[in-house]
Design an enzyme around this catalytic site. Sequence first.
Site, short mmCIF file in Angstrom:
data_model
loop_
_atom_site.label_atom_id
_atom_site.label_comp_id
_atom_site.label_asym_id
_atom_site.label_seq_id
_atom_site.Cartn_x
_atom_site.Cartn_y
_atom_site.Cartn_z
N THR A 99 24.88 -2.94 6.30
CA THR A 99 24.58 -2.46 7.07
C THR A 99 25.06 -3.23 8.09
OG1 THR A 99 23.63 -0.01 7.31
CG2 THR A 99 23.80 -0.83 9.71
N LYS A 174 26.19 4.94 10.04
CA LYS A 174 25.38 5.31 10.02
C LYS A 174 25.10 4.61 11.33
CE LYS A 174 21.70 3.53 7.07
NZ LYS A 174 22.06 1.69 6.10
N LYS A 250 8.75 25.25 26.44
CA LYS A 250 7.32 26.10 25.96
C LYS A 250 5.86 24.75 25.23
CE LYS A 250 6.24 29.01 23.08
NZ LYS A 250 4.98 28.21 21.94
#
Length: 287
Positions: A99, A174, A250
């Site tokens: 990466t 990525k 909720k």
Amino acid sequence: MTDQKAVGFIGLGNMGAPMAERLLAWPGGLVVCDTRPEAADKLVEAGATLADSPAEVAKTAGVIGITVLNDEQVKSVVSGPDGILTTAAPGTVIAIHSTIGPQTAIDLAAVCAKSRVELVDAPVSGGAPGAQQGKLAIMVGGERSAYLQLKEPYASVSDMMVHAGPVGAGTRMKLARNLLHFIAFTATTEAARLAEAAGIDIAKLGKVVRHTDAITGGPGAIMLRDTTAPIDPDDFWYEIFTHVRDLGEKDLALALQLGAELGVDLPLGHISLDRFADGLGVGKAKQ
């Protein structure tokens, strides 16, 4: 069927080693390289060829995967003095699995193009278990021809290979995927604090989360559209996402109420309640 030249793999760490091990099945053979020669021992015993440099890998490999630590190491492996480009034949495909920054991939692809070598950024998702099982998701940025050339040998490594777009797109995908991943991890720590304060066994809560996420798909379950634009009331998804909004608002409100009662700060919970509806594209419910 592509030309079955050897596949090369450089970087045999926690991710690279199991990826390379899956590539042993490639009929053209596997050539491996790591700064620690002993890291290749198991692969060599299984039939891989050990190269002493990236340049040596490129002498025989037609597709070369790279899994090293950072941008600088990737640059060195590709274009350094003993790098891939010193020996790579025209048509070679380099796949960067590390990466890195998207611009690094774009810049290196331009350098490679001068030698008629194609570079794709191909980061992976699935961790070491995914690599060991051959179930990695691989996001490929680059020319489609290079993506297709990579896809055949990598069939043993990945059961989901996606052509994300031009060079840099794989890395951008990525980064978006990991943004979700680590924000979700941070939200997990917040939920754990609430559970702990409420006297709940966190490990048991974790089992429930893993069980139900395997059924519902977790956060990815709402990534069903091709746009983040507001949803028109006549759209098919409008009723589905308003239902998700109503349930989410909720339950978030109840969790925040419990946190207030127990004195637990839940900043991500407050942000989520404020932004959830607009993020889904349906707007907050009318009061």
